[in-house]
Design a protein around this motif. Sequence first.
Motif, PDB file in Angstrom:
ATOM      1  N   GLU A  55       0.855  -1.189   0.000  1.00  0.00           N
ATOM      2  CA  GLU A  55       0.000   0.000   0.000  1.00  0.00           C
ATOM      3  C   GLU A  55       0.890   1.237   0.000  1.00  0.00           C
ATOM      4  O   GLU A  55       2.010   1.193   0.502  1.00  0.00           O
ATOM      5  CB  GLU A  55      -0.864  -0.052   1.278  1.00  0.00           C
ATOM      6  N   TYR A  56       0.396   2.352  -0.553  1.00  0.00           N
ATOM      7  CA  TYR A  56       1.183   3.590  -0.516  1.00  0.00           C
ATOM      8  C   TYR A  56       0.267   4.789  -0.367  1.00  0.00           C
ATOM      9  O   TYR A  56      -0.960   4.634  -0.321  1.00  0.00           O
ATOM     10  CB  TYR A  56       2.087   3.701  -1.742  1.00  0.00           C
ATOM     11  N   TYR A  57       0.857   5.967  -0.286  1.00  0.00           N
ATOM     12  CA  TYR A  57       0.118   7.213  -0.109  1.00  0.00           C
ATOM     13  C   TYR A  57       0.287   8.006  -1.402  1.00  0.00           C
ATOM     14  O   TYR A  57       1.274   8.717  -1.556  1.00  0.00           O
ATOM     15  CB  TYR A  57       0.701   7.949   1.101  1.00  0.00           C
ATOM     16  N   GLY A  59       0.690  10.528  -4.101  1.00  0.00           N
ATOM     17  CA  GLY A  59       1.020  11.947  -3.963  1.00  0.00           C
ATOM     18  C   GLY A  59       2.209  12.127  -3.036  1.00  0.00           C
ATOM     19  O   GLY A  59       3.287  12.528  -3.473  1.00  0.00           O
ATOM     20  N   MET A  60       2.040  11.761  -1.782  1.00  0.00           N
ATOM     21  CA  MET A  60       3.152  11.940  -0.842  1.00  0.00           C
ATOM     22  C   MET A  60       4.312  10.998  -1.179  1.00  0.00           C
ATOM     23  O   MET A  60       5.480  11.385  -1.103  1.00  0.00           O
ATOM     24  CB  MET A  60       2.698  11.710   0.599  1.00  0.00           C
ATOM     25  N   LYS A  63       6.436  12.357  -3.870  1.00  0.00           N
ATOM     26  CA  LYS A  63       7.179  13.534  -3.397  1.00  0.00           C
ATOM     27  C   LYS A  63       8.380  13.131  -2.555  1.00  0.00           C
ATOM     28  O   LYS A  63       9.469  13.692  -2.684  1.00  0.00           O
ATOM     29  CB  LYS A  63       6.274  14.427  -2.532  1.00  0.00           C
ATOM     30  N   VAL A  64       8.171  12.148  -1.662  1.00  0.00           N
ATOM     31  CA  VAL A  64       9.267  11.721  -0.778  1.00  0.00           C
ATOM     32  C   VAL A  64      10.386  11.083  -1.606  1.00  0.00           C
ATOM     33  O   VAL A  64      11.571  11.362  -1.390  1.00  0.00           O
ATOM     34  CB  VAL A  64       8.758  10.746   0.307  1.00  0.00           C
ATOM     35  N   TRP A 127       3.661   0.465   2.780  1.00  0.00           N
ATOM     36  CA  TRP A 127       3.423  -0.515   3.849  1.00  0.00           C
ATOM     37  C   TRP A 127       3.181  -1.869   3.224  1.00  0.00           C
ATOM     38  O   TRP A 127       2.409  -1.998   2.272  1.00  0.00           O
ATOM     39  CB  TRP A 127       2.208  -0.110   4.698  1.00  0.00           C
TER      40      TRP A 127
ATOM     41  N   LEU B   5      -6.717  11.279   6.563  1.00  0.00           N
ATOM     42  CA  LEU B   5      -6.507   9.979   5.915  1.00  0.00           C
ATOM     43  C   LEU B   5      -5.818   9.015   6.880  1.00  0.00           C
ATOM     44  O   LEU B   5      -5.006   9.438   7.707  1.00  0.00           O
ATOM     45  CB  LEU B   5      -5.605  10.134   4.678  1.00  0.00           C
ATOM     46  N   PHE B   6      -6.149   7.738   6.741  1.00  0.00           N
ATOM     47  CA  PHE B   6      -5.498   6.691   7.546  1.00  0.00           C
ATOM     48  C   PHE B   6      -4.986   5.616   6.611  1.00  0.00           C
ATOM     49  O   PHE B   6      -5.660   5.271   5.635  1.00  0.00           O
ATOM     50  CB  PHE B   6      -6.510   6.086   8.532  1.00  0.00           C
ATOM     51  N   PHE B   7      -3.815   5.071   6.936  1.00  0.00           N
ATOM     52  CA  PHE B   7      -3.218   4.071   6.051  1.00  0.00           C
ATOM     53  C   PHE B   7      -2.868   2.763   6.782  1.00  0.00           C
ATOM     54  O   PHE B   7      -2.636   2.752   7.995  1.00  0.00           O
ATOM     55  CB  PHE B   7      -1.941   4.627   5.409  1.00  0.00           C
ATOM     56  N   ARG B  11      -5.613   2.035   9.205  1.00  0.00           N
ATOM     57  CA  ARG B  11      -6.855   2.101   8.432  1.00  0.00           C
ATOM     58  C   ARG B  11      -7.729   0.880   8.731  1.00  0.00           C
ATOM     59  O   ARG B  11      -8.939   1.002   8.943  1.00  0.00           O
ATOM     60  CB  ARG B  11      -6.520   2.157   6.926  1.00  0.00           C
ATOM     61  N   ALA B  55       1.433  13.188   8.696  1.00  0.00           N
ATOM     62  CA  ALA B  55       1.837  14.074   7.599  1.00  0.00           C
ATOM     63  C   ALA B  55       0.794  15.168   7.455  1.00  0.00           C
ATOM     64  O   ALA B  55      -0.404  14.936   7.623  1.00  0.00           O
ATOM     65  CB  ALA B  55       1.959  13.288   6.302  1.00  0.00           C
ATOM     66  N   ASN B  57      -0.418  17.905   4.666  1.00  0.00           N
ATOM     67  CA  ASN B  57      -0.305  18.231   3.239  1.00  0.00           C
ATOM     68  C   ASN B  57       0.852  17.468   2.580  1.00  0.00           C
ATOM     69  O   ASN B  57       1.670  18.027   1.852  1.00  0.00           O
ATOM     70  CB  ASN B  57      -0.183  19.742   3.036  1.00  0.00           C
ATOM     71  N   GLN B  58       0.929  16.187   2.909  1.00  0.00           N
ATOM     72  CA  GLN B  58       1.838  15.239   2.277  1.00  0.00           C
ATOM     73  C   GLN B  58       3.311  15.464   2.606  1.00  0.00           C
ATOM     74  O   GLN B  58       4.191  15.070   1.842  1.00  0.00           O
ATOM     75  CB  GLN B  58       1.609  15.209   0.757  1.00  0.00           C
ATOM     76  N   ALA B  59       3.565  16.103   3.762  1.00  0.00           N
ATOM     77  CA  ALA B  59       4.944  16.201   4.261  1.00  0.00           C
ATOM     78  C   ALA B  59       4.905  15.828   5.737  1.00  0.00           C
ATOM     79  O   ALA B  59       3.942  16.184   6.445  1.00  0.00           O
ATOM     80  CB  ALA B  59       5.476  17.609   4.088  1.00  0.00           C
ATOM     81  N   LEU B  60       5.942  15.117   6.212  1.00  0.00           N
ATOM     82  CA  LEU B  60       5.953  14.703   7.617  1.00  0.00           C
ATOM     83  C   LEU B  60       5.807  15.917   8.527  1.00  0.00           C
ATOM     84  O   LEU B  60       6.399  16.971   8.269  1.00  0.00           O
ATOM     85  CB  LEU B  60       7.239  13.948   7.951  1.00  0.00           C
ATOM     86  N   GLU B  72      -4.801  18.649   4.415  1.00  0.00           N
ATOM     87  CA  GLU B  72      -4.901  17.182   4.410  1.00  0.00           C
ATOM     88  C   GLU B  72      -3.946  16.649   5.467  1.00  0.00           C
ATOM     89  O   GLU B  72      -2.757  16.945   5.429  1.00  0.00           O
ATOM     90  CB  GLU B  72      -4.509  16.657   3.020  1.00  0.00           C
ATOM     91  N   ALA B  74      -2.612  13.141   7.439  1.00  0.00           N
ATOM     92  CA  ALA B  74      -2.599  11.677   7.339  1.00  0.00           C
ATOM     93  C   ALA B  74      -1.912  11.082   8.549  1.00  0.00           C
ATOM     94  O   ALA B  74      -0.884  11.586   9.000  1.00  0.00           O
ATOM     95  CB  ALA B  74      -1.887  11.242   6.063  1.00  0.00           C
ATOM     96  N   PHE B  76      -0.332   7.384   9.965  1.00  0.00           N
ATOM     97  CA  PHE B  76       0.045   6.050   9.489  1.00  0.00           C
ATOM     98  C   PHE B  76       1.112   5.418  10.379  1.00  0.00           C
ATOM     99  O   PHE B  76       1.848   6.118  11.072  1.00  0.00           O
ATOM    100  CB  PHE B  76       0.500   6.093   8.024  1.00  0.00           C
TER     101      PHE B  76
END
Lengths: 153, 82
Positions: A55-57, A59-60, A63-64, A127, B5-7, B11, B55, B57-60, B72, B74, B76
């Motif tokens: 599984e992945y995120y 977008g993020m 970027k990473v 993950w 969001l949850f992963f 999740r 995270a 907005n998609q940054a830690l 946003e 998240a 995880f």
Amino acid sequence: MTVSVEVRVQEHEFDTGAEFGLLRADNHSDGATTIFVGSVRDFNSGDPVTALALEYYPGMTEKVLADIGQRALERWSLGRVRILHRVGQLVPGDDIVFVGVTAPHRQSALDACGYIIDLLKTEAPFWKKESGSGRARWVESRASDHEALEKWR
Amino acid sequence: MIRILFFASLREELGCEQLELPVAGMGDISQVRAALQQRGEKWAVALGRGNLQVALNQALAGDSSTVKAGDEVAFFPPVTGG
């Protein structure tokens, strides 16, 4: 030749030979190319593994990966960096991850390749869930992956 | 609204992939986490784990990172790629 970082997250398999070709195409300034390929094993922590779901995120994750590639470019003199990672359903023997680096000289290419995979393992939002022996389990992160970062500090 | 969001195992444990929370009363990530933990025992336990990553907005991000409408967020577990 312009310095570049390419990243890709995909469900379908990748062709390591073709990826090597892209690293080398019209690249006459880099004398060294290193490739790391990670593959699914049929055993993990003593348990048989028959399938792996990744599984992945969206977008993020991309970027990473791009950020890790950029940090490698800032640290060593490199030419091209390619980072590919598969997601979805995989089975033992499948290739999961590809890191390719070109550089004028071997030491930069070797070091940058190790740096990128070490950072990917601890920073990129992926993950794994393994199936085997009739049950599925989320893979736990390993302390050894975090210890591996020490050599890059 | 803030999108949450949850992963992965989180999740599955929550039985929730994403939800939206009103931004009112949310100054930072720690307040977002606290609001989620109010949703019940399962949420209180899962979001209280020390190894969870977050995270923005998609940054830690950390607990003190500021949130605003449209963000946003998240949550995880530790990552296991490669």
